[in-house]
Design a protein around this motif. Structure first.
Motif, mmCIF file in Angstrom:
data_model
loop_
_atom_site.group_PDB
_atom_site.id
_atom_site.type_symbol
_atom_site.label_atom_id
_atom_site.label_comp_id
_atom_site.label_asym_id
_atom_site.label_seq_id
_atom_site.Cartn_x
_atom_site.Cartn_y
_atom_site.Cartn_z
ATOM 1 N N ARG A 33 1.368 -1.065 0.028
ATOM 2 C CA ARG A 33 -0.208 0.017 -0.102
ATOM 3 C C ARG A 33 1.190 1.221 0.196
ATOM 4 O O ARG A 33 0.820 2.118 -0.884
ATOM 5 N N TYR A 34 1.847 1.425 0.746
ATOM 6 C CA TYR A 34 3.055 2.223 1.037
ATOM 7 C C TYR A 34 3.740 3.121 0.010
ATOM 8 O O TYR A 34 3.698 3.409 -0.591
ATOM 9 N N SER A 35 3.527 1.295 -0.533
ATOM 10 C CA SER A 35 4.633 1.338 -2.151
ATOM 11 C C SER A 35 3.830 1.685 -3.286
ATOM 12 O O SER A 35 4.782 2.987 -4.047
ATOM 13 N N ALA A 49 5.052 9.998 -9.487
ATOM 14 C CA ALA A 49 4.803 10.329 -10.776
ATOM 15 C C ALA A 49 4.410 11.825 -10.619
ATOM 16 O O ALA A 49 4.295 12.279 -12.485
ATOM 17 N N GLU A 50 3.854 12.735 -10.086
ATOM 18 C CA GLU A 50 2.862 13.785 -10.191
ATOM 19 C C GLU A 50 3.806 14.652 -10.306
ATOM 20 O O GLU A 50 5.663 14.819 -9.834
ATOM 21 N N LYS A 51 3.805 15.937 -11.725
ATOM 22 C CA LYS A 51 4.621 17.110 -11.454
ATOM 23 C C LYS A 51 4.277 17.885 -11.096
ATOM 24 O O LYS A 51 3.518 18.679 -11.900
ATOM 25 N N MET A 70 8.288 10.095 3.274
ATOM 26 C CA MET A 70 9.199 9.054 2.542
ATOM 27 C C MET A 70 9.008 9.724 1.093
ATOM 28 O O MET A 70 9.908 9.279 0.152
ATOM 29 N N LEU A 71 8.281 11.236 0.603
ATOM 30 C CA LEU A 71 8.786 11.415 -0.830
ATOM 31 C C LEU A 71 10.120 13.214 0.205
ATOM 32 O O LEU A 71 9.877 13.984 -0.678
ATOM 33 N N GLY A 72 10.692 12.871 1.031
ATOM 34 C CA GLY A 72 11.587 13.694 1.714
ATOM 35 C C GLY A 72 10.741 15.165 2.063
ATOM 36 O O GLY A 72 11.692 15.859 2.254
ATOM 37 N N GLU A 116 9.354 1.188 -4.728
ATOM 38 C CA GLU A 116 8.018 0.842 -4.883
ATOM 39 C C GLU A 116 7.508 -0.342 -5.196
ATOM 40 O O GLU A 116 6.231 -0.282 -5.747
ATOM 41 N N ASP A 117 7.894 -1.654 -5.610
ATOM 42 C CA ASP A 117 7.687 -2.350 -5.259
ATOM 43 C C ASP A 117 8.072 -3.357 -4.149
ATOM 44 O O ASP A 117 8.339 -5.039 -4.472
#
Length: 799
Positions: free
Chosen positions: A610-612, A620-622, A718-720, A786-787
């Protein structure tokens, strides 16, 4: 006029002789009204029914006139006594039940029930008890309570005091005062009380008259007009992780274990004995019913303990709630004054509480065996032969729950590469209000490749229906009776308040659960799984599956309870009975060891699909250029979020270049959004409330993430992103993000202000956060994978 029926004392009743006198004096076989009349005239006899039928049918304004007319006739006291006893309703379905109660109360108030007559009534009640004349006994008890003789009722009859109180409150929608063992009608003056408890729908006019600083209301009142804006509105809930919740959880866990031990006792020594162990795993189901049904009065008790009021007003449409809370309050402080105000007339919707009946259930065991046999399940239920494993994977989980569906979607395709895949749906939640029913095929795109077992619970309910043996229902009823008679005085009101739910559980749900247990054994035999994966393992069906696999399959076949969300030290979460607990990170592993008592060899750190998935989507968002964004992600309890939102709104007055984004919780309703909008209105375009849209996009575009304890805090780390864990209450959060090292703690508005300033200016708190965050991910590299489902599946599928 003061002569008495020759029934003398309790001592004689206990000797077993007075029931014969009672029979001779007509207290049995429906003749209690005559016996009551004979208290005032030994030669009294029945009167013409038309004399009291007129009182039942007459308008309220004429009742006193009719009573006055009867008082002018010869032998009026005996006649009034007969009329009063005849008026007392014996059937709650009687369309005139409420009118009868009101009029009987008025008549009995006119009679001279001196101490001598009260003593005789007590002896008559004892005699009826020993002669098992429950109808006459209850009529006498109603009279004793109306006369204010609660002491006898409470001392002699373990639970009938509350029962009689319920009957008395049902007599009228007026306000009553209950103090020092007596009840009298009073005017509605809520300002006289120093504590008000409100339960159920509240008329707006009544809400306007409640004291501003003493209102204590349940969450259901948040949508009531004019109440949502009351700053003093406090929810009657024992919040998650609170001390109140922990105390109640300890009680319900003990009671549920006792109930299941007694229930399964009849299975021992029968062909159904193998089902006993599986049925005991369903104690968690009993626990949940007890907890959810008891929590309203338990929360009220905790509030009373915290405030020590001397005068309480209870406003409710529920007779059991009013009486049980009043009794609990008097157990805490015998001198407390209590006003009970019913918000709606109580007529045929009121059900009298049974007098703890017991029923013959000697044949329950043999009838259960015959029933299971007739259903074609006896062979499966009694089969103890070992089962050799196949290459199949058996999943047990909640495909319609957003917390578990991501993991199911990630792990099932990997399992399909190793052999057949089976799914047991452990919950029946398939519909949402206003939406079409959903199926497994709607949520699992590869559902055609798996074998879906219709949830055994639903099958059991369909099969059981009205075919459950009467003796098995009686067995459940007797367990309830023994609980009521054997429980401590302080606990008894909770059991009585929960009686409708408990009776349904014991008489209808547990027999169906017995069928479910037989189905579980059938599923295990047919699938012969090489492994069991539970999402989650807490569900009672998952626990049954794990127990049966452990009992009938080789030790090489393991069951796995896969953690999908963070939890804290809370009794509502039970330790897994699976062989292996798969945890998300090192923090969860420590919790499983220290709080739930699992040994290290039963714990596997496996990350979280779920977190991955969340990490992959956010990366993937910009996000494009824009203002500096401070994101607050709300938690389910809005009352705890609003102070933080208010503090953030004030802080934004200094950070005028920034924008405040409030991300609502999925459970937030329109009233919650209205309350948030009220706080952010002054900020104009500098504040925005997000209800829908991508959470990944919100996290990716945020510069600072503020949360009380949400999983989104870890996702942001996790995204910093810099994360602030801000909660202004003293209770320990379920996810201590600051202790994990992935958030800065801010327990006050000033601390929140300083944390935001420090982050924006690269201060020492921000530098410390980045160091602890780096250490957390060094210890938990799987959180940045991510996996992670691939490595997790490899660990699970190893022989």
């Amino acid at each position: 006029m003061d002569e008495e029926v020759p029934l003398s004392s309790r001592k004689l009743v206990e000797g077993g002789g007075t029931h014969r006198v009672a029979m001779e004096n007509g207290t049995l076989d429906g003749q209690f009204p005559i016996a009551f009349a004979q208290l005032f005239n030994p030669s009294a006899s029945a009167v013409d029914p038309s004399e009291y039928d007129g009182i039942v049918l007459a308008p309220v304004v004429r009742v006193d006139q009719l009573i006055d007319t009867l008082m002018n006739v010869e032998d009026w006291e005996a006649r009034l006594a007969f009329v009063a006893a005849s008026l007392l309703p014996q059937d709650p379905a009687d369309r005139f039940a409420r009118a009868r109660r009101i009029r009987a109360d008025r008549i009995i108030a006119r009679l001279r029930l001196n101490e001598g007559r009260l003593q005789t009534l007590r002896a008559m009640a004892d005699a009826c008890y020993y002669s098992e004349d429950q109808r006459s006994e209850f009529l006498i008890l109603q009279i004793l309570v109306i006369a204010g003789d609660l002491g006898f009722v409470a001392e002699r009859y373990l639970r009938l005091e509350i029962q009689a109180m319920m009957s008395l409150v049902a007599m009228t929608p007026e306000c009553f005062n209950w103090s020092e063992g007596r009840i009298v009608a009073v005017d509605w003056k809520p300002l006289d009380a120093d504590f008000v408890i409100v339960d159920g729908p509240l008329p707006q006019a009544m809400g306007a008259s409640l004291p501003i600083d003493t209102l204590f209301a349940p969450r259901s009142l948040r949508d009531a007009p004019g109440l949502a804006e009351r700053a003093s509105l406090v929810a009657t809930v024992a919040g998650p992780y609170s001390e109140a919740e922990e105390l109640l959880s300890a009680e319900t866990a003990r009671l549920s274990k006792t109930i299941m031990e007694r229930y399964t006792a009849i299975l021992q020594g029968t062909p159904l004995a193998p089902l006993a162990d599986l049925m005991r795993e369903a104690a968690i189901r009993v626990d949940d019913v007890l907890f959810s049904s008891m929590i309203p009065v338990w929360a009220a008790q905790q509030a009373i303990l915290a405030r020590s009021p001397k005068h309480i007003t209870i406003v409710t449409d529920s007779i059991p709630f009013a009486v049980c809370v009043a009794k609990i309050a008097q157990n805490i402080d015998p001198g407390v004054a209590i006003d009970i105000r019913m918000t709606k007339p109580v007529e045929t919707d009121y059900d009298d509480v049974d007098i703890a009946p017991t029923h013959p259930a000697e044949s329950a065991a043999s009838d259960a065996v015959r029933w299971i046999s007739d259903l074609g399940l006896l062979g499966e239920a009694s089969d103890t032969r070992p089962i050799s494993p196949s290459s199949a994977t058996l999943f047990a989980g909640r495909p319609f729950d957003r917390n578990y569906i991501v993991d199911l979607k990630a792990l099932m395709p990997l399992a399909l590469n190793s052999g057949p895949v089976h799914l047991v749906n452990t919950t029946s939640s398939r519909t949402q209000a206003g939406k079409a029913p959903i199926s497994v095929a709607d949520v699992l795109p590869f559902s055609r490749k798996i074998t879906h077992w219709e949830e055994p619970e639903r099958q059991a309910r369909l099969i059981a229906g009205e075919k459950t043996p009467e003796s098995l229902k009686n067995h459940g009823s007797n367990i309830l009776s023994s609980l009521l008679e054997g429980s401590e005085e302080n606990l008894r009101p909770y059991i009585i308040f929960s009686e409708p739910q408990l009776r349904r559980l014991l008489e209808r749900v547990l027999p169906a659960t017995l069928i479910s247990a037989a189905h579980v054994r059938s599923i295990v035999r047919i699938t012969a799984p090489a492994r069991l994966i539970c999402l989650p393992g807490r569900d009672w069906l998952s626990r049954m599956l794990a127990a049966d696999i452990r009992a009938r399959m080789p030790s090489s076949v393991n069951s796995f309870d896969v953690q999908t969300v963070f939890i804290g030290p809370r009794r509502r979460y039970k330790p897994t009975n699976c062989d292996v607990q798969v945890v998300i990170d090192t923090h969860s592993a420590q919790l499983m060891r220290a709080f739930f008592g699992l040994p290290p060899e039963r714990i596997l750190i496996g990350g979280s699909p779920r977190y991955s998935a969340s990490l992959k989507a956010a990366r993937a968002e910009k996000p494009g250029p824009g203002r500096y964004r401070i994101l607050f992600t709300a938690s389910p309890i809005m009352d705890r979020c609003l102070p933080v939102i208010a503090a953030l709104c004030k802080i934004m007055e200094v950070h005028r270049d920034a924008q405040l984004i409030i991300r609502t919780h999925p459970s937030s309703g329109p009233a919650d959004i209205t309350r948030m909008s009220t706080l952010t209105a002054a900020l104009g375009s500098s504040a925005e409330i997000e209800k829908d849209g991508s959470l990944a996009a919100s996290l990716a575009s945020a510069d600072i993430v503020v949360t009380r304890y949400s999983n989104t805090g870890l996702e942001a780390a996790m995204l910093g992103k810099p994360v602030i864990a801000s909660d202004f209450h003293q209770e320990r959060p379920p996810i201590p993000l600051d202790e994990m090292g992935v958030a800065i703690k801010a327990a006050t508005p000033d601390a929140l202000r300083d944390a935001i300033f420090d982050i924006r200016n690269g201060g020492p708190a921000a530098m410390q956060f980045y160091r602890t965050c780096q250490e957390y991910f060094r210890m938990n590299p799987q959180m940045l994978d991510e996996d992670s489902e691939i490595s997790l599946w490899k660990a699970i599928s190893l022989p």
